[in-house]
Every structure is written in C-alpha cells, then in structure tokens.
Design a protein around this motif. Sequence first.
Motif, PDB file in Angstrom:
ATOM      1  N   MET A   1       0.815  -1.188   0.000  1.00  0.00           N
ATOM      2  CA  MET A   1       0.000   0.000   0.000  1.00  0.00           C
ATOM      3  C   MET A   1       0.861   1.256   0.000  1.00  0.00           C
ATOM      4  O   MET A   1       0.525   2.248   0.605  1.00  0.00           O
ATOM      5  CB  MET A   1      -0.934  -0.018   1.198  1.00  0.00           C
ATOM      6  CG  MET A   1      -1.908  -1.135   1.135  1.00  0.00           C
ATOM      7  SD  MET A   1      -3.294  -0.794   2.202  1.00  0.00           S
ATOM      8  CE  MET A   1      -3.964  -2.411   2.272  1.00  0.00           C
ATOM      9  N   ASP A   2       1.983   1.172  -0.682  1.00  0.00           N
ATOM     10  CA  ASP A   2       2.879   2.317  -0.737  1.00  0.00           C
ATOM     11  C   ASP A   2       2.888   2.966  -2.116  1.00  0.00           C
ATOM     12  O   ASP A   2       3.877   3.520  -2.555  1.00  0.00           O
ATOM     13  CB  ASP A   2       4.283   1.908  -0.320  1.00  0.00           C
ATOM     14  CG  ASP A   2       4.870   0.812  -1.184  1.00  0.00           C
ATOM     15  OD1 ASP A   2       4.121   0.243  -2.010  1.00  0.00           O
ATOM     16  OD2 ASP A   2       6.056   0.513  -1.050  1.00  0.00           O
ATOM     17  N   THR A   3       1.737   2.908  -2.792  1.00  0.00           N
ATOM     18  CA  THR A   3       1.590   3.541  -4.092  1.00  0.00           C
ATOM     19  C   THR A   3       0.097   3.801  -4.356  1.00  0.00           C
ATOM     20  O   THR A   3      -0.734   3.493  -3.515  1.00  0.00           O
ATOM     21  CB  THR A   3       2.213   2.654  -5.199  1.00  0.00           C
ATOM     22  OG1 THR A   3       2.177   3.371  -6.424  1.00  0.00           O
ATOM     23  CG2 THR A   3       1.493   1.333  -5.355  1.00  0.00           C
ATOM     24  N   HIS A   4      -0.217   4.343  -5.522  1.00  0.00           N
ATOM     25  CA  HIS A   4      -1.619   4.620  -5.840  1.00  0.00           C
ATOM     26  C   HIS A   4      -2.376   3.318  -6.110  1.00  0.00           C
ATOM     27  O   HIS A   4      -1.789   2.290  -6.431  1.00  0.00           O
ATOM     28  CB  HIS A   4      -1.724   5.561  -7.048  1.00  0.00           C
ATOM     29  CG  HIS A   4      -1.169   4.971  -8.306  1.00  0.00           C
ATOM     30  ND1 HIS A   4       0.158   5.074  -8.655  1.00  0.00           N
ATOM     31  CD2 HIS A   4      -1.759   4.264  -9.296  1.00  0.00           C
ATOM     32  CE1 HIS A   4       0.360   4.469  -9.802  1.00  0.00           C
ATOM     33  NE2 HIS A   4      -0.785   3.963 -10.215  1.00  0.00           N
ATOM     34  N   CYS A   5      -3.679   3.390  -5.949  1.00  0.00           N
ATOM     35  CA  CYS A   5      -4.555   2.244  -6.168  1.00  0.00           C
ATOM     36  C   CYS A   5      -5.651   2.671  -7.134  1.00  0.00           C
ATOM     37  O   CYS A   5      -6.252   3.729  -6.974  1.00  0.00           O
ATOM     38  CB  CYS A   5      -5.165   1.800  -4.839  1.00  0.00           C
ATOM     39  SG  CYS A   5      -6.361   0.470  -5.002  1.00  0.00           S
ATOM     40  N   LEU A   6      -5.896   1.846  -8.133  1.00  0.00           N
ATOM     41  CA  LEU A   6      -6.973   2.101  -9.084  1.00  0.00           C
ATOM     42  C   LEU A   6      -8.064   1.070  -8.845  1.00  0.00           C
ATOM     43  O   LEU A   6      -7.795  -0.134  -8.823  1.00  0.00           O
ATOM     44  CB  LEU A   6      -6.462   1.994 -10.524  1.00  0.00           C
ATOM     45  CG  LEU A   6      -7.484   2.221 -11.624  1.00  0.00           C
ATOM     46  CD1 LEU A   6      -8.023   3.642 -11.581  1.00  0.00           C
ATOM     47  CD2 LEU A   6      -6.870   1.947 -12.980  1.00  0.00           C
ATOM     48  N   VAL A   7      -9.286   1.546  -8.615  1.00  0.00           N
ATOM     49  CA  VAL A   7     -10.441   0.676  -8.411  1.00  0.00           C
ATOM     50  C   VAL A   7     -11.469   1.038  -9.472  1.00  0.00           C
ATOM     51  O   VAL A   7     -11.838   2.199  -9.619  1.00  0.00           O
ATOM     52  CB  VAL A   7     -11.050   0.856  -6.999  1.00  0.00           C
ATOM     53  CG1 VAL A   7     -12.246  -0.065  -6.820  1.00  0.00           C
ATOM     54  CG2 VAL A   7     -10.005   0.603  -5.921  1.00  0.00           C
ATOM     55  N   TYR A  15      -2.679  -1.950  -7.872  1.00  0.00           N
ATOM     56  CA  TYR A  15      -1.803  -0.950  -7.265  1.00  0.00           C
ATOM     57  C   TYR A  15      -0.666  -0.594  -8.212  1.00  0.00           C
ATOM     58  O   TYR A  15      -0.093  -1.467  -8.864  1.00  0.00           O
ATOM     59  CB  TYR A  15      -1.214  -1.484  -5.951  1.00  0.00           C
ATOM     60  CG  TYR A  15      -2.232  -1.605  -4.852  1.00  0.00           C
ATOM     61  CD1 TYR A  15      -2.435  -0.564  -3.965  1.00  0.00           C
ATOM     62  CD2 TYR A  15      -3.006  -2.747  -4.724  1.00  0.00           C
ATOM     63  CE1 TYR A  15      -3.392  -0.659  -2.964  1.00  0.00           C
ATOM     64  CE2 TYR A  15      -3.962  -2.854  -3.723  1.00  0.00           C
ATOM     65  CZ  TYR A  15      -4.149  -1.804  -2.851  1.00  0.00           C
ATOM     66  OH  TYR A  15      -5.088  -1.907  -1.863  1.00  0.00           O
ATOM     67  N   GLY A  16      -0.341   0.702  -8.283  1.00  0.00           N
ATOM     68  CA  GLY A  16       0.803   1.162  -9.070  1.00  0.00           C
ATOM     69  C   GLY A  16       0.708   0.852 -10.543  1.00  0.00           C
ATOM     70  O   GLY A  16       1.726   0.695 -11.203  1.00  0.00           O
ATOM     71  N   CYS A  17      -0.488   0.790 -11.110  1.00  0.00           N
ATOM     72  CA  CYS A  17      -0.670   0.314 -12.480  1.00  0.00           C
ATOM     73  C   CYS A  17      -0.738   1.413 -13.534  1.00  0.00           C
ATOM     74  O   CYS A  17      -0.714   1.122 -14.722  1.00  0.00           O
ATOM     75  CB  CYS A  17      -1.919  -0.546 -12.563  1.00  0.00           C
ATOM     76  SG  CYS A  17      -3.426   0.360 -12.190  1.00  0.00           S
ATOM     77  N   VAL A  18      -0.822   2.675 -13.129  1.00  0.00           N
ATOM     78  CA  VAL A  18      -0.913   3.763 -14.107  1.00  0.00           C
ATOM     79  C   VAL A  18       0.478   4.049 -14.653  1.00  0.00           C
ATOM     80  O   VAL A  18       1.395   4.367 -13.910  1.00  0.00           O
ATOM     81  CB  VAL A  18      -1.533   5.034 -13.477  1.00  0.00           C
ATOM     82  CG1 VAL A  18      -1.518   6.186 -14.475  1.00  0.00           C
ATOM     83  CG2 VAL A  18      -2.956   4.753 -13.011  1.00  0.00           C
ATOM     84  N   ARG A  19       0.641   3.907 -15.964  1.00  0.00           N
ATOM     85  CA  ARG A  19       1.931   4.156 -16.615  1.00  0.00           C
ATOM     86  C   ARG A  19       2.019   5.565 -17.178  1.00  0.00           C
ATOM     87  O   ARG A  19       3.064   6.171 -17.202  1.00  0.00           O
ATOM     88  CB  ARG A  19       2.181   3.124 -17.723  1.00  0.00           C
ATOM     89  CG  ARG A  19       2.337   1.725 -17.180  1.00  0.00           C
ATOM     90  CD  ARG A  19       3.597   1.659 -16.309  1.00  0.00           C
ATOM     91  NE  ARG A  19       3.632   0.459 -15.512  1.00  0.00           N
ATOM     92  CZ  ARG A  19       3.585   0.432 -14.184  1.00  0.00           C
ATOM     93  NH1 ARG A  19       3.467   1.543 -13.494  1.00  0.00           N
ATOM     94  NH2 ARG A  19       3.646  -0.684 -13.516  1.00  0.00           N
ATOM     95  N   GLU A  20       0.910   6.077 -17.677  1.00  0.00           N
ATOM     96  CA  GLU A  20       0.863   7.439 -18.203  1.00  0.00           C
ATOM     97  C   GLU A  20      -0.488   8.049 -17.885  1.00  0.00           C
ATOM     98  O   GLU A  20      -1.505   7.350 -17.924  1.00  0.00           O
ATOM     99  CB  GLU A  20       1.056   7.468 -19.721  1.00  0.00           C
ATOM    100  CG  GLU A  20       2.408   7.039 -20.194  1.00  0.00           C
ATOM    101  CD  GLU A  20       2.582   7.219 -21.696  1.00  0.00           C
ATOM    102  OE1 GLU A  20       1.588   7.507 -22.406  1.00  0.00           O
ATOM    103  OE2 GLU A  20       3.714   7.070 -22.168  1.00  0.00           O
ATOM    104  N   ALA A  21      -0.492   9.342 -17.581  1.00  0.00           N
ATOM    105  CA  ALA A  21      -1.730  10.098 -17.401  1.00  0.00           C
ATOM    106  C   ALA A  21      -1.523  11.446 -18.065  1.00  0.00           C
ATOM    107  O   ALA A  21      -0.657  12.219 -17.657  1.00  0.00           O
ATOM    108  CB  ALA A  21      -2.063  10.274 -15.922  1.00  0.00           C
ATOM    109  N   ILE A  30      -5.490   7.775 -19.752  1.00  0.00           N
ATOM    110  CA  ILE A  30      -4.661   7.031 -18.813  1.00  0.00           C
ATOM    111  C   ILE A  30      -4.272   5.715 -19.462  1.00  0.00           C
ATOM    112  O   ILE A  30      -5.121   4.985 -19.970  1.00  0.00           O
ATOM    113  CB  ILE A  30      -5.426   6.765 -17.496  1.00  0.00           C
ATOM    114  CG1 ILE A  30      -5.742   8.101 -16.818  1.00  0.00           C
ATOM    115  CG2 ILE A  30      -4.620   5.863 -16.578  1.00  0.00           C
ATOM    116  CD1 ILE A  30      -6.544   7.985 -15.560  1.00  0.00           C
ATOM    117  N   SER A  31      -2.970   5.427 -19.459  1.00  0.00           N
ATOM    118  CA  SER A  31      -2.462   4.157 -19.961  1.00  0.00           C
ATOM    119  C   SER A  31      -2.067   3.296 -18.772  1.00  0.00           C
ATOM    120  O   SER A  31      -1.420   3.775 -17.838  1.00  0.00           O
ATOM    121  CB  SER A  31      -1.246   4.371 -20.862  1.00  0.00           C
ATOM    122  OG  SER A  31      -1.623   5.115 -21.999  1.00  0.00           O
ATOM    123  N   LEU A  32      -2.445   2.024 -18.834  1.00  0.00           N
ATOM    124  CA  LEU A  32      -2.239   1.108 -17.721  1.00  0.00           C
ATOM    125  C   LEU A  32      -1.210   0.037 -18.034  1.00  0.00           C
ATOM    126  O   LEU A  32      -1.015  -0.333 -19.190  1.00  0.00           O
ATOM    127  CB  LEU A  32      -3.568   0.426 -17.371  1.00  0.00           C
ATOM    128  CG  LEU A  32      -4.733   1.358 -17.065  1.00  0.00           C
ATOM    129  CD1 LEU A  32      -6.016   0.571 -16.943  1.00  0.00           C
ATOM    130  CD2 LEU A  32      -4.454   2.137 -15.788  1.00  0.00           C
TER     131      LEU A  32
END
Length: 79
Positions: A1-7, A15-21, A30-32
């Motif tokens: 839990m030390d990064t962003h979370c996408l739900v 967690y930590g899945c956003v590569r580009e925004a 948003i690229s995942l």
Amino acid sequence: MDTHCLVTAGQGTAYGCVREAVLDGNVLRISLDPEALESLRFDDGEIEAPAEDVTRFREVLGQVLTYGRADAMPTRLAV
C-alpha cells in the motif's frame, strides 16, 4: 500500500498500475500496465475519463499518482 490504487466501477483493483496520465484540454487519457488488466477486468489498457470528471482530476491526480514508490509512478504525467 505504498503507491496509488486504481479501483474500477466493477471493483477491479490494482496498485501502481498507471503508466501514463495525460490531460489534454478536457480529455484525460490514462495508460495502464498490461499486467494489471485482468485484475481490473479491462480488455484495453487505455481509459478516457468523462469530461465532467476532468476538473476534479486536474486538482488531485498529480498528487495521487506521485505518492509512494518511485518505481510505481507513471513514466509520463501531464495534468
């Protein structure tokens, strides 16, 4: 839990899945990470946010995506 979370709306989580925004006018793209697509229940690694959400994203997205581990931060962030 030390990064962003996408739900997602369907409760897919990664967690930590956003590569580009990238925010271009009123369009947020948003690229995942492809490895997160199954967990998120997505077929495509690109999301386009509705225009009504862009204002709120503009205010907080940079803060959210730069939280935590450096290796989990987007490689491109333009918001």
